[in-house]
Motif scaffolding. Structure first.
Motif, PDB file in Angstrom:
ATOM      1  N   LEU A  71       5.197 -33.544  35.085  1.00 24.31           N
ATOM      2  CA  LEU A  71       6.308 -33.631  34.138  1.00 24.31           C
ATOM      3  C   LEU A  71       7.505 -34.401  34.685  1.00 24.31           C
ATOM      4  O   LEU A  71       8.513 -34.568  34.004  1.00 24.31           O
ATOM      5  CB  LEU A  71       6.721 -32.234  33.644  1.00 24.31           C
ATOM      6  CG  LEU A  71       7.274 -31.217  34.651  1.00 24.31           C
ATOM      7  CD1 LEU A  71       8.746 -31.419  34.949  1.00 24.31           C
ATOM      8  CD2 LEU A  71       7.037 -29.800  34.104  1.00 24.31           C
ATOM      9  N   GLY A  72       7.392 -34.883  35.934  1.00 20.11           N
ATOM     10  CA  GLY A  72       8.404 -35.778  36.470  1.00 20.11           C
ATOM     11  C   GLY A  72       9.411 -35.180  37.413  1.00 20.11           C
ATOM     12  O   GLY A  72      10.362 -35.858  37.819  1.00 20.11           O
ATOM     13  N   ALA A 331      12.362 -19.044  24.198  1.00 24.82           N
ATOM     14  CA  ALA A 331      13.291 -20.099  23.787  1.00 24.82           C
ATOM     15  C   ALA A 331      12.813 -21.459  24.289  1.00 24.82           C
ATOM     16  O   ALA A 331      12.369 -21.585  25.435  1.00 24.82           O
ATOM     17  CB  ALA A 331      14.688 -19.813  24.321  1.00 24.82           C
ATOM     18  N   PHE A 332      12.901 -22.473  23.426  1.00 26.95           N
ATOM     19  CA  PHE A 332      12.515 -23.824  23.839  1.00 26.95           C
ATOM     20  C   PHE A 332      13.576 -24.811  23.404  1.00 26.95           C
ATOM     21  O   PHE A 332      14.255 -24.646  22.391  1.00 26.95           O
ATOM     22  CB  PHE A 332      11.125 -24.205  23.288  1.00 26.95           C
ATOM     23  CG  PHE A 332      11.040 -24.340  21.791  1.00 26.95           C
ATOM     24  CD1 PHE A 332      11.042 -25.586  21.176  1.00 26.95           C
ATOM     25  CD2 PHE A 332      10.924 -23.213  20.979  1.00 26.95           C
ATOM     26  CE1 PHE A 332      10.940 -25.715  19.798  1.00 26.95           C
ATOM     27  CE2 PHE A 332      10.818 -23.322  19.602  1.00 26.95           C
ATOM     28  CZ  PHE A 332      10.825 -24.572  19.006  1.00 26.95           C
ATOM     29  N   TYR A 360       2.891 -31.904  28.554  1.00 27.16           N
ATOM     30  CA  TYR A 360       1.526 -31.410  28.337  1.00 27.16           C
ATOM     31  C   TYR A 360       1.471 -30.408  27.185  1.00 27.16           C
ATOM     32  O   TYR A 360       0.533 -30.414  26.368  1.00 27.16           O
ATOM     33  CB  TYR A 360       1.008 -30.756  29.617  1.00 27.16           C
ATOM     34  CG  TYR A 360      -0.393 -30.234  29.517  1.00 27.16           C
ATOM     35  CD1 TYR A 360      -1.488 -31.070  29.698  1.00 27.16           C
ATOM     36  CD2 TYR A 360      -0.631 -28.876  29.230  1.00 27.16           C
ATOM     37  CE1 TYR A 360      -2.792 -30.595  29.600  1.00 27.16           C
ATOM     38  CE2 TYR A 360      -1.923 -28.389  29.131  1.00 27.16           C
ATOM     39  CZ  TYR A 360      -2.999 -29.244  29.312  1.00 27.16           C
ATOM     40  OH  TYR A 360      -4.276 -28.763  29.210  1.00 27.16           O
ATOM     41  N   ALA A 361       2.469 -29.532  27.095  1.00 29.12           N
ATOM     42  CA  ALA A 361       2.469 -28.512  26.046  1.00 29.12           C
ATOM     43  C   ALA A 361       2.558 -29.143  24.665  1.00 29.12           C
ATOM     44  O   ALA A 361       1.816 -28.764  23.744  1.00 29.12           O
ATOM     45  CB  ALA A 361       3.626 -27.542  26.258  1.00 29.12           C
ATOM     46  N   CYS A 362       3.433 -30.115  24.499  1.00 30.51           N
ATOM     47  CA  CYS A 362       3.607 -30.750  23.183  1.00 30.51           C
ATOM     48  C   CYS A 362       2.418 -31.633  22.821  1.00 30.51           C
ATOM     49  O   CYS A 362       2.095 -31.789  21.639  1.00 30.51           O
ATOM     50  CB  CYS A 362       4.898 -31.555  23.160  1.00 30.51           C
ATOM     51  SG  CYS A 362       6.392 -30.530  23.143  1.00 30.51           S
ATOM     52  N   ILE A 387       6.839 -25.455  30.882  1.00 29.41           N
ATOM     53  CA  ILE A 387       6.519 -26.869  31.104  1.00 29.41           C
ATOM     54  C   ILE A 387       7.363 -27.743  30.188  1.00 29.41           C
ATOM     55  O   ILE A 387       7.951 -28.745  30.622  1.00 29.41           O
ATOM     56  CB  ILE A 387       5.014 -27.127  30.865  1.00 29.41           C
ATOM     57  CG1 ILE A 387       4.187 -26.566  32.023  1.00 29.41           C
ATOM     58  CG2 ILE A 387       4.735 -28.623  30.697  1.00 29.41           C
ATOM     59  CD1 ILE A 387       2.695 -26.602  31.788  1.00 29.41           C
ATOM     60  N   HIS A 388       7.458 -27.364  28.933  1.00 30.56           N
ATOM     61  CA  HIS A 388       8.245 -28.164  27.992  1.00 30.56           C
ATOM     62  C   HIS A 388       9.726 -28.170  28.370  1.00 30.56           C
ATOM     63  O   HIS A 388      10.372 -29.234  28.386  1.00 30.56           O
ATOM     64  CB  HIS A 388       8.091 -27.635  26.563  1.00 30.56           C
ATOM     65  CG  HIS A 388       9.072 -28.247  25.621  1.00 30.56           C
ATOM     66  ND1 HIS A 388       8.970 -29.554  25.168  1.00 30.56           N
ATOM     67  CD2 HIS A 388      10.235 -27.760  25.090  1.00 30.56           C
ATOM     68  CE1 HIS A 388      10.004 -29.829  24.392  1.00 30.56           C
ATOM     69  NE2 HIS A 388      10.783 -28.764  24.330  1.00 30.56           N
TER      70      HIS A 388
END
Length: 422
Positions: A71-72, A331-332, A360-362, A387-388
């Motif tokens: 994810l960077g 929460a996202f 990855y999740a999206c 992850i998101h």
């Protein structure tokens, strides 16, 4: 490994690449300290500004190190207090250091444990705090205040701190020398000097006393760090950052920055208690005094408005547990603000968490599915949302860095914040 294996190079300065609006000049006082840069460590480079994800106990909660790389994330930060108590610094030393122990090949940070000693010691846990000073009467002399129903687990003296483990009640001693010994065994690329963290509830007199104590501890940390660096020359060089305290007092913040800025530190952490509305001002006070050629890390922020404020006032890196903590409460983050996935409206929502997000999740899961996982108490819901949220925060800071480079920082800031807080 020689000290030359750690370095910081300033890239572009915000004041040279972007034109702020009159309103932004008024808010910031017209002094924009932001810049890009490169921190070089024995385990790789960090392009700044950068968000450093928190892996308190040598793990980002619910997320594999491989996922953090994908994810960077450029670097991870662990906590010396927690790792000292469990599994113990000697275990990480035997394993080859923090990165090897947790299977993370990139740069690592450890904080000194001062925050945990204070927060657990007074029973206020994670609340130092940014907004609740009024609740106890800031500056009222409440220097020994303890949270309701709690006992004081830490006692500070001029030599160090006695504290009880929050795990089993065992009594432990931290001094500047012990903190350095522990952090050298933990083996992170960047570590922080042991400091005393005060709260907004402490009196001005105590803030002054604590600031001098932290200055003397900083000198002791440097001496012990230099001794251990020579003794452990078989290990990669570990950079040492001094920590700037002083609460919300301009003269104390400037004094701490000037005092520690003259010492042989590799960089600096800006810590301590402050109210959200004073964040930018305090960071600017510090960075006006600190050396320009050394990196500055702001401890404990991740909200989008705080990120932009920190960057434009000269913070190079910053960390926070918030992306994974809020994820465990469903929460996202979205460009339109923070949403709660446990809400019933997401039960039949078969879109990704955020359209267009490359995490990855999206790319693989829907809001409806993750909503179901959360309602069913399935732990993988924490993983996917975490992850998101980590990707959202890392990318926001990466994009801000690119915006400094191409001269669009202030336009980018306005676009992001007007939508996020609409």
């Amino acid at each position: 490994m020689p000290q030359s294996d750690f370095s910081f190079t300033v890239g572009k300065r915000l004041s040279e690449t972007a034109l702020p609006t009159a309103a932004q000049v008024e808010v910031n006082g017209g002094e924009f300290k932001g810049r890009t840069g490169t921190i070089a460590t024995p385990h790789g480079e960090i392009q700044t500004p950068a968000f450093i994800a928190v892996g308190t106990k040598a793990t980002v909660k619910a997320v594999l190190p491989e996922s953090m790389k994908d994810l960077g994330a450029q670097a991870l930060l662990a906590n010396a207090y927690h790792l000292y108590l469990q599994p113990g610094p000697e275990i990480l030393d035997e394993a080859g250091g923090l990165g090897t122990f947790m299977n993370w090949a990139g740069p690592t940070f450890t904080d000194s444990g001062g925050f945990q000693v204070m927060s657990l010691g007074s029973g206020f846990k994670k609340v130092i705090n940014m907004d609740a000073a009024a609740e106890a009467g800031a500056g009222s002399g409440a220097d020994d205040r303890v949270a309701a129903g709690k006992e004081r687990l830490a006692h500070v003296d001029d030599d160090g701190v006695w504290f009880k483990s929050h795990l089993n009640g065992d009594r432990h001693r931290f001094t500047p020398e012990i903190s350095m010994q522990v952090q050298h065994q933990l083996g992170a690329d960047i570590m922080f000097a042991f400091d005393e963290l005060t709260t907004l509830m402490n009196s001005r007199a105590y803030q002054e006393l604590s600031l001098e104590r932290t200055r003397l501890w900083a000198e002791r940390c440097i001496v012990e760090h230099e001794r251990l660096t020579k003794e452990r020359s078989h290990r990669p060089y570990q950079a040492l950052f001094g920590v700037i305290q002083g609460a919300q007092y301009e003269d104390l913040r400037r004094k701490a920055s000037s005092d520690l800025g003259a010492m042989n530190f590799d960089g600096f952490g800006i810590g301590g208690a402050l109210e959200k509305e004073n964040l930018g001002t305090i960071v600017r006070w510090c960075n006006e005094e600190l050396p320009e050629d050394k990196p500055r890390h702001l401890l404990g922020i991740s909200e989008p408005d705080d990120i932009f404020t920190a960057i434009e006032n000269g913070a190079d890196t910053f960390d926070c547990v918030s992306p994974t903590r809020v994820a465990r409460n469903s929460a996202f983050y979205t460009p339109d603000g923070r949403k709660n996935l446990s809400n019933a409206k997401f039960k039949r929502d078969f879109s990704p968490l955020v359209e267009g997000c490359d995490c990855y999740a999206c790319a693989n899961y829907t809001r409806a599915y993750i909503h179901h996982l959360f309602k069913a108490n399935e732990m993988v819901s924490h993983t996917l949302i975490s992850i998101h949220n980590e990707r959202f925060t890392v990318k926001l800071v990466d994009d801000a860095r690119l915006a400094i480079e191409d001269g669009s920082f202030f336009d980018f800031k306005t676009e992001i914040l007007e939508r996020y807080y609409a």
